[in-house]
Scaffold this active site. Structure first.
Site, PDB file in Angstrom:
ATOM      1  N   GLY A  36      14.038  14.312 -52.715  1.00 31.07           N
ATOM      2  CA  GLY A  36      13.436  13.135 -52.087  1.00 31.07           C
ATOM      3  C   GLY A  36      12.987  12.126 -53.134  1.00 31.07           C
ATOM      4  CE  LYS A  37      17.074   7.390 -53.748  1.00 28.43           C
ATOM      5  NZ  LYS A  37      17.747   6.123 -53.437  1.00 28.43           N
ATOM      6  CE  LYS A  38       5.625  12.673 -52.201  1.00 25.15           C
ATOM      7  NZ  LYS A  38       4.674  13.688 -51.987  1.00 25.15           N
ATOM      8  CG  ASP A  39       8.259  14.370 -55.341  1.00 24.97           C
ATOM      9  OD1 ASP A  39       7.137  14.563 -55.795  1.00 24.97           O
ATOM     10  OD2 ASP A  39       8.567  14.647 -54.160  1.00 24.97           O
ATOM     11  NE  ARG A  99      -0.356  18.877 -54.794  1.00 24.54           N
ATOM     12  CZ  ARG A  99       0.745  19.047 -55.525  1.00 24.54           C
ATOM     13  NH1 ARG A  99       1.776  18.247 -55.356  1.00 24.54           N
ATOM     14  NH2 ARG A  99       0.812  20.005 -56.420  1.00 24.54           N
ATOM     15  CG  LEU A 104       9.657  23.693 -45.068  1.00 23.57           C
ATOM     16  CD1 LEU A 104      10.918  24.281 -44.462  1.00 23.57           C
ATOM     17  CD2 LEU A 104       9.957  23.071 -46.428  1.00 23.57           C
ATOM     18  CG  HIS A 113       9.943  19.605 -47.150  1.00 22.30           C
ATOM     19  ND1 HIS A 113       8.645  19.745 -46.724  1.00 22.30           N
ATOM     20  CD2 HIS A 113       9.904  19.631 -48.507  1.00 22.30           C
ATOM     21  CE1 HIS A 113       7.854  19.862 -47.779  1.00 22.30           C
ATOM     22  NE2 HIS A 113       8.582  19.791 -48.871  1.00 22.30           N
ATOM     23  CD  GLN A 124       6.802  22.370 -59.551  1.00 12.17           C
ATOM     24  OE1 GLN A 124       7.887  22.935 -59.619  1.00 12.17           O
ATOM     25  NE2 GLN A 124       6.602  21.341 -58.734  1.00 12.17           N
TER      26      GLN A 124
END
Ligand code: AMP
Length: 281
Positions: free
Chosen positions: A147-150, A187, A33, A37, A61
């Site tokens: 999250g809007k990162k994804d 990552r 985290l 997050h 995934q």
């Protein structure tokens, strides 16, 4: 905070909460985290009586050649962070229970999964939609925060919730960045030495593309792409996975000129680390 590892026990907890008429906000994560997050947890606390966060590195995934085996893990640290923020239940299932022998059901959200990451990571969103639907059945949240990162993941899950009549409100939260602009990601831990500095070309490229859109109206996708690419020093180590200008609601490619609410989305390899980022103009 209670840590729950058994699926049955988590379902029992959720049932009891429903009987007490408590609302549940849910934040699914793969752990390791960071502030991105934690921002979702803070939002969750404002949205419901009880907050459930999950830590689960979802094997379905990841493609066989991807980074499942080396994905960073820190269960102890993660639980401490969740506890400190006042999460009520940490749900930490194991892969054998989530995918027992004979598991054979997959959720496919068709259109929203086709482009961008779905194009270069075939099967990825099938794995995401399947695990999230399972988690929703176990946790029975009233609201779930992503999250809007994804960004594409958020749209895929909104489509799934709508199409399958799920009684959960799918909320999107803003991208949280490091001070230097890099979007936070588990990552990022892979970025050693010079790679960390090199990775900054991704937010820089997006910033330049956004600035180009704002400076001149009616740009074409090719012109926006050119503004992005000027910041990307392509080498053997820096390889573009994709840069796309798409409709922010449908993810359909931009035809002709920028309209309102265009999503600029990119994925870039720095060495073996795959980074994604986006902006909406
Ligand atoms: P992950 O653990 O990478 O599967 O992410 C769990 C959730 O955190 C997903 O909804 C992500 O979109 C969200 N998330 C990851 N990084 C960020 C970030 N930098 N800002 C906001 N949300 C994020």
């Amino acid at each position: 905070m209670k840590t729950v590892t058994s699926i049955r026990q988590m379902q029992n907890v959720a049932t009891e909460l429903k009987l007490k008429r408590k609302t549940i906000a849910f934040v699914p994560t793969m752990g390791y985290l960071h502030e991105g997050h934690l921002s979702l947890i803070r939002l969750a606390k404002m949205r419901a009586d009880v907050v459930v966060a999950s830590l689960f590195i979802n094997p379905t995934q990841f493609a066989p050649h991807e980074d499942l085996a080396r994905y960073p893990r820190d269960k102890k640290g993660d639980l401490a962070k969740l506890k400190k923020l006042g999460v009520d239940f940490a749900f930490v299932p194991n892969a054998k229970d989530m995918y027992p022998e004979g598991f054979q059901t997959l959720v496919e959200v068709r259109e929203a999964s086709l482009s961008l990451c779905g194009n270069t990571r075939p099967g990825h969103f099938q794995g995401v939609a399947t695990v999230v639907l399972k988690l929703f059945h176990i946790v029975t949240p009233d609201v779930a925060i992503f999250g809007k990162k994804d960004y594409q993941q958020w749209l895929v899950l909104k489509a799934m919730a709508r199409d399958l009549n799920l009684r959960v409100n799918i909320m999107g939260a803003p991208i949280v960045r490091e001070k230097d602009g890099l979007a936070m990601s588990s990552r990022n831990a892979y970025l050693l030495g010079k790679d960390r500095e090199i990775a900054l070309c991704l937010p820089r490229g997006l910033k330049a593309a956004v600035a180009a859109c704002r400076a001149k109206s009616g740009l074409t996708a090719a012109e926006i792409r050119a503004a992005f690419m000027r910041e990307i020093p392509l080498t053997e180590r820096v390889v573009l996975d994709y840069f796309e200008c798409v409709d922010a609601n449908t993810l359909k490619p931009l035809t002709e000129h920028v309209k309102q609410r265009t999503l600029l989305a990119a994925a870039l390899f720095v060495g073996t680390t795959r980074l994604i980022d986006n902006a909406v103009v």
